[in-house]
Design a protein around this motif. Structure first.
Motif, PDB file in Angstrom:
ATOM      1  N   ASP A 186     -10.212  -1.920  -8.225  1.00  0.00           N
ATOM      2  CA  ASP A 186     -11.172  -1.329  -7.369  1.00  0.00           C
ATOM      3  C   ASP A 186     -10.446  -0.809  -5.855  1.00  0.00           C
ATOM      4  O   ASP A 186     -11.083   0.079  -5.327  1.00  0.00           O
ATOM      5  CB  ASP A 186     -12.272  -2.235  -7.022  1.00  0.00           C
ATOM      6  N   LEU A 187      -9.309  -1.442  -5.760  1.00  0.00           N
ATOM      7  CA  LEU A 187      -8.608  -0.943  -4.547  1.00  0.00           C
ATOM      8  C   LEU A 187      -7.562   0.179  -4.747  1.00  0.00           C
ATOM      9  O   LEU A 187      -7.118   0.743  -3.478  1.00  0.00           O
ATOM     10  CB  LEU A 187      -7.741  -2.220  -3.831  1.00  0.00           C
ATOM     11  N   VAL A 188      -7.454   0.798  -5.829  1.00  0.00           N
ATOM     12  CA  VAL A 188      -6.498   1.640  -6.114  1.00  0.00           C
ATOM     13  C   VAL A 188      -6.894   3.037  -5.645  1.00  0.00           C
ATOM     14  O   VAL A 188      -8.287   3.371  -6.188  1.00  0.00           O
ATOM     15  CB  VAL A 188      -6.037   1.702  -7.513  1.00  0.00           C
ATOM     16  N   THR A 189      -6.348   3.965  -5.186  1.00  0.00           N
ATOM     17  CA  THR A 189      -6.673   5.328  -4.755  1.00  0.00           C
ATOM     18  C   THR A 189      -5.767   6.193  -5.406  1.00  0.00           C
ATOM     19  O   THR A 189      -4.764   5.934  -5.886  1.00  0.00           O
ATOM     20  CB  THR A 189      -6.606   5.473  -3.117  1.00  0.00           C
ATOM     21  N   ASP A 190      -6.268   7.674  -5.341  1.00  0.00           N
ATOM     22  CA  ASP A 190      -5.367   8.705  -5.837  1.00  0.00           C
ATOM     23  C   ASP A 190      -4.150   8.601  -5.199  1.00  0.00           C
ATOM     24  O   ASP A 190      -2.853   9.007  -5.687  1.00  0.00           O
ATOM     25  CB  ASP A 190      -6.159  10.091  -5.631  1.00  0.00           C
ATOM     26  N   GLU A 191      -3.960   8.141  -3.891  1.00  0.00           N
ATOM     27  CA  GLU A 191      -2.742   8.430  -3.246  1.00  0.00           C
ATOM     28  C   GLU A 191      -1.728   6.856  -3.738  1.00  0.00           C
ATOM     29  O   GLU A 191      -0.701   7.155  -3.622  1.00  0.00           O
ATOM     30  CB  GLU A 191      -3.018   8.054  -1.774  1.00  0.00           C
ATOM     31  N   THR A 192      -2.431   6.100  -3.932  1.00  0.00           N
ATOM     32  CA  THR A 192      -1.479   4.590  -4.284  1.00  0.00           C
ATOM     33  C   THR A 192      -1.406   4.520  -5.755  1.00  0.00           C
ATOM     34  O   THR A 192      -0.524   3.711  -6.151  1.00  0.00           O
ATOM     35  CB  THR A 192      -2.217   3.520  -3.717  1.00  0.00           C
ATOM     36  N   ARG A 193      -1.930   5.471  -6.710  1.00  0.00           N
ATOM     37  CA  ARG A 193      -1.832   5.295  -8.030  1.00  0.00           C
ATOM     38  C   ARG A 193      -0.246   5.290  -8.451  1.00  0.00           C
ATOM     39  O   ARG A 193       0.308   6.767  -8.073  1.00  0.00           O
ATOM     40  CB  ARG A 193      -2.863   6.172  -8.559  1.00  0.00           C
TER      41      ARG A 193
END
Length: 316
Positions: free
Chosen positions: A43-50
């Motif tokens: 739930d904490l993953v974003t497009d920027e951090t994936r």
């Protein structure tokens, strides 16, 4: 206890957990625990951090009771590549393809490997040995489909915590594997080790939660009726195992049994690299917000990658 203090970034996480007022995982239900684990991971993953990879494909592969969901990650670049079967952690009760999506992406990227993650059955709905049966079935399927997966004849297996347990069991059961990657593995269900008591509380994974997980996994089975390598791989046949990278954390209840397993493998003639990260805690593979954890993951995967891409001809 480790000579080093807890990594400062992870210490902040531990303090936040302590201040949250939420009851520990073992005081809730499996459904509550699964939701909480997802809240801390996927739930904490974003497009920027994936973590970027070339492609991700949803698959169905054999299980011990029909079929199970799987996910295939392909790295950037031109193949062929080695293949890695990855088995997620979560005490045999929590965790899924999404909670370990970032870890699988990182392995595909750092190791230049095709990664196959499997969504094995969880306890208490499916107690021991369902998870073992599912993971062994997936490994045997991967052996037969290497041509369409990575494209080489190299298959490694990896896992973290309970997944490390399952990866070790797969390594003992399915011959012809090139390497095994064990992040802070659970290896001796019925054993007793100093780290279980030194790190029993306050370091994310607590001893009471471990016992809750294993009680759910055991179900109605009498796991105390003699050693069984299907739940305690340290009791298994360790000769002829594939080379291993074993990573343990200083502030982890599972630290000492991971070390004991590495030493037992080495004593049986297996090539083992034991990596100790004394300032880290259980679950650090998914805590790369900490530069120290990120470096530890990078170091561990570099060692595993070297095994996958070696030219050895006499793999176990």
């Amino acid at each position: 206890m480790p000579d080093q203090p807890v990594d400062p970034h992870i210490a902040g996480l531990l303090q936040m957990i302590a201040d949250s007022g939420y009851p520990p995982m073992h005081e809730g239900t499996p459904e509550d625990a699964r939701k909480a684990f997802r809240a801390m991971t996927s739930d904490l993953v974003t497009d920027e951090t994936r973590v970027p990879v070339a492609s991700v494909e949803e698959r169905r592969v054999p299980s011990g009771d029909g079929e199970q969901d799987a996910r295939v990650y392909r790295p950037e670049g031109e193949g062929p590549f080695p293949t890695v079967l990855y088995l997620h952690g979560g005490g045999f009760v929590i965790g899924d393809l999404d909670t370990h999506d970032q870890t699988c992406r990182r392995i595909a990227k750092d190791c230049a490997a095709v990664v196959v993650a499997v969504d094995y059955r969880l306890a208490p709905e499916h107690p021991f040995p369902a998870a073992v049966e599912d993971c062994v079935a997936a490994a045997r399927w991967a052996v037969d489909h290497l041509g369409e997966l990575g494209g080489t004849d190299v298959l490694g297996v990896g896992g973290d915590s309970a997944g490390g347990n399952l990866a070790a069991v797969v390594s003992q059961t399915v011959r012809g594997l090139a390497a095994q990657l064990l992040f802070y593995p659970a290896t001796d269900a019925l054993g007793d080790y100093p780290s279980r008591h030194e790190n029993a509380e306050g370091y994310f994974l607590e001893l009471a939660t471990m016992e809750w997980f294993f009680a759910a996994y055991a179900g109605d089975a009498d796991l105390g009726d003699g050693p069984d390598p299907r739940h305690s791989p340290i009791q298994g046949e360790l000769a002829g195992q594939p080379p291993a990278v074993v990573a343990v954390a200083g502030y982890d209840p599972l630290r000492d049994e991971g070390i004991a397993y590495a030493e037992a493998l080495r004593a049986a003639g297996t090539e083992v690299e034991l990596l100790r990260f004394d300032s880290l805690i259980h679950g650090f593979a998914d805590m790369v917000f900490s530069p120290g954890a990120d470096e530890a993951v990078g170091t561990t995967l570099a060692r595993f990658s070297a095994l996958l891409h070696s030219d050895r001809k006499d793999l176990s």
